[in-house]
Each structure stands twice: as structure tokens, then as C-alpha cells.
Design a protein around this motif. Sequence first.
Motif, PDB file in Angstrom:
ATOM      1  N   UNK A  99       8.523  -6.520  -0.057  1.00 21.18           N
ATOM      2  CA  UNK A  99       8.817  -5.384   0.312  1.00 21.18           C
ATOM      3  C   UNK A  99       7.898  -4.398  -0.443  1.00 21.18           C
ATOM      4  N   UNK A 100       7.093  -4.753  -1.675  1.00 15.89           N
ATOM      5  CA  UNK A 100       6.979  -3.780  -2.098  1.00 15.89           C
ATOM      6  C   UNK A 100       5.123  -3.807  -1.617  1.00 15.89           C
ATOM      7  N   UNK A 101       4.932  -5.300  -1.647  1.00 10.82           N
ATOM      8  CA  UNK A 101       4.061  -5.969  -1.547  1.00 10.82           C
ATOM      9  C   UNK A 101       3.281  -6.213   0.232  1.00 10.82           C
ATOM     10  N   UNK A 102       4.321  -6.304   0.906  1.00 11.30           N
ATOM     11  CA  UNK A 102       4.539  -6.747   2.771  1.00 11.30           C
ATOM     12  C   UNK A 102       5.478  -5.128   2.889  1.00 11.30           C
ATOM     13  N   UNK A 103       5.303  -4.129   2.553  1.00 16.76           N
ATOM     14  CA  UNK A 103       6.068  -3.099   3.157  1.00 16.76           C
ATOM     15  C   UNK A 103       6.742  -3.580   4.551  1.00 16.76           C
ATOM     16  N   UNK A 104       7.768  -2.407   4.837  1.00 13.29           N
ATOM     17  CA  UNK A 104       8.230  -3.459   6.524  1.00 13.29           C
ATOM     18  C   UNK A 104       7.997  -1.911   6.922  1.00 13.29           C
ATOM     19  N   UNK A 105       8.203  -2.268   8.593  1.00 19.19           N
ATOM     20  CA  UNK A 105       7.378  -1.135   9.532  1.00 19.19           C
ATOM     21  C   UNK A 105       7.967   0.291   9.580  1.00 19.19           C
ATOM     22  N   UNK A 106       9.101   0.200   8.924  1.00 18.47           N
ATOM     23  CA  UNK A 106       9.240   1.436   8.360  1.00 18.47           C
ATOM     24  C   UNK A 106       9.375   1.960   7.133  1.00 18.47           C
ATOM     25  N   UNK A 107       8.437   1.461   6.653  1.00 18.16           N
ATOM     26  CA  UNK A 107       7.781   1.768   5.229  1.00 18.16           C
ATOM     27  C   UNK A 107       6.446   2.259   5.259  1.00 18.16           C
ATOM     28  N   UNK A 108       5.633   1.945   6.625  1.00 14.49           N
ATOM     29  CA  UNK A 108       4.702   2.009   6.717  1.00 14.49           C
ATOM     30  C   UNK A 108       4.426   4.173   7.472  1.00 14.49           C
ATOM     31  N   UNK A 109       5.650   4.173   7.768  1.00 13.96           N
ATOM     32  CA  UNK A 109       5.173   6.056   7.944  1.00 13.96           C
ATOM     33  C   UNK A 109       4.768   6.670   6.949  1.00 13.96           C
ATOM     34  N   UNK A 188       6.811   8.022  -4.258  1.00 11.79           N
ATOM     35  CA  UNK A 188       5.593   7.139  -3.926  1.00 11.79           C
ATOM     36  C   UNK A 188       6.316   6.196  -3.437  1.00 11.79           C
ATOM     37  N   UNK A 189       5.798   5.233  -2.441  1.00  7.58           N
ATOM     38  CA  UNK A 189       6.770   4.115  -2.018  1.00  7.58           C
ATOM     39  C   UNK A 189       5.733   3.186  -3.030  1.00  7.58           C
ATOM     40  N   UNK A 190       4.591   3.499  -3.434  1.00 10.19           N
ATOM     41  CA  UNK A 190       3.619   2.202  -4.216  1.00 10.19           C
ATOM     42  C   UNK A 190       3.589   2.791  -5.659  1.00 10.19           C
ATOM     43  N   UNK A 191       3.090   4.398  -5.896  1.00  7.84           N
ATOM     44  CA  UNK A 191       3.140   5.070  -7.397  1.00  7.84           C
ATOM     45  C   UNK A 191       4.189   5.824  -7.909  1.00  7.84           C
ATOM     46  N   UNK A 192       5.525   5.229  -7.141  1.00 13.02           N
ATOM     47  CA  UNK A 192       6.241   5.824  -7.475  1.00 13.02           C
ATOM     48  C   UNK A 192       6.308   7.779  -7.728  1.00 13.02           C
TER      49      UNK A 192
END
Length: 263
Positions: A99-109, A188-192
Motif C-alpha cells: 500500500x506504501x508503493x501503490x496507495x489506495x484511492x482513500x490514501x490519495x486525499x 505523514x503517509x510516506x514520511x512517517x
Amino acid sequence: MIKALLVLVVLSCQVFALPLHWPVPGGVAVIPIGVIESATFNGRPVMTLSTADDAYAVIGLPLSTQPGEHELVVGKRHIGFTVLAHEYETQSLTIKNRRQVNPLAEDMTRIARERQEMDQAFLHFDREIAADTDFQTPTVGPQSSSFGLRRILNGQPRNPHSGMDIAAPEGSPILAPAGGKVVAMGNYFFNGNTVLIDHGQGLITLYCHLSSIDVSMGDNLAPGDAIGKVGQTGRVTGPHLHWGVSLSNARVNPALFLKSEQR
Ligand SMILES: [Zn+2]
């Protein structure tokens, strides 16, 4: 060879607390300008500094900069300089959490909101604040991944590595490399767990994947003040500090701001 060249250039400008002149994409161009006037490069404001001997423009060169002739505008003057080509190597990594490489649609917001928060900090430029460019390394450990590497994550090309990774053990203290103000922070999602510090004149530093954050929004930090601790939050393959340096909204090689023995 790069190291040898870096050492040579360092020796020639060590007396100043200026970053290293390394005019490549992802590098910094340090251009003598005689007198301080407001400076721009490609329409973006540029840091200007005085030393005992001269005044300088310090230009952050985005990784996307085309090698060749470029122009710095200082007041009414146009000063040409050359950006040299530099090939960065490719690095392939395997991330277990897909999911951290191909985030879900809900993660994109969430990702878009966090990117906007960070971009706002990166775009901040205050000519009144004298920039502090004389950096100490923020934590001690081997560099596990260097700036500019072209990244392949789980077989898919991603943005190049925009900072320096320091593989310090989890819990190691992270110290402010210079004085500045905390201008953004969050999980943050990617950066923690992440902190951004504004050092003045478009120079912003970024600290990612922290296990804990020891500062608050708006804190004014002195060199060596505690920012937080090394961790493995966000998209990582192990504990480390991702340290980013941004100049006029260009992510540049942090090593250029360190003393030669820390680089
Ligand atoms: Zn990194």
C-alpha cells in the motif's frame, strides 16, 4: 572521483560558511555577486549572503534542471553560469507494505493534503531572515542511501531519492543542524513522523520517519537543539533518518551544507 572533486572544491571555499559550489542538477551554485541585491533564478527568489570578502547568491538547482547555460538575475544584472551534467545511480528496493508503493484511492486525499503542507513550507522565503547555512550533521551514523538515486520500488520507477539517509539506530537523538523555526510537522503517509525547519531565505530542512517528535509548531531552535528521535515510521525498510534540504523549493544534496569531515 566525485569525492576527490568535492574535497578540492571544499578546500577552495572552506573559509566561508557557504555551502559547497556543486552546480549539477540537485546541487547548489554559489555565485559571487559583488553587492547584495534581490536575486532570482527562473523566477524564484534566491538566497544572498555576505562574507568578509564578497557577496554571493546561493542557488538551489532542482534535480530536473537541464545541464547547460543558465542565468541568475541580480537587481538589473544578468549573470550567466553553467550547470554540469551528473548521472545518479539507480537503486532498487523492496517495500513489504504494498500500500506504501501503490496507495489506495482513500490514501490519495491524505497524501495530497500532506504534500500541500510540505510544499507551503518549502515555498516560504523571507529575505529579512539571515540564512544559517553552516550545518552540523543532525544524527550520527553511516549514510545508507545517498541523494539523487533513481528509485525502483517493487519493480516500479518512483521519484528520485530527494535527501540523505542516515542509518542511525532507533531512538538516536536528532539535533537541529543550525538555527531555525519549526514550520510544519505531522505523521505523514510516506514520511512517517516528520518535522520541517525553516532556516531563512528559502532554506528548509526535513526530518522523516521519527519514532518521536520533541518539538512543537513555531518553536525557535538553536543549533544542536533536540528535534526528535530516529525511527522507522512511514515507508521504510529499516530505522534511519531521512534528512532533506530544500533551497528555493529545490531539493538539493544535504552533504553540500556539511563540513567536509562530516560529508
Ligand atoms: Zn530517504
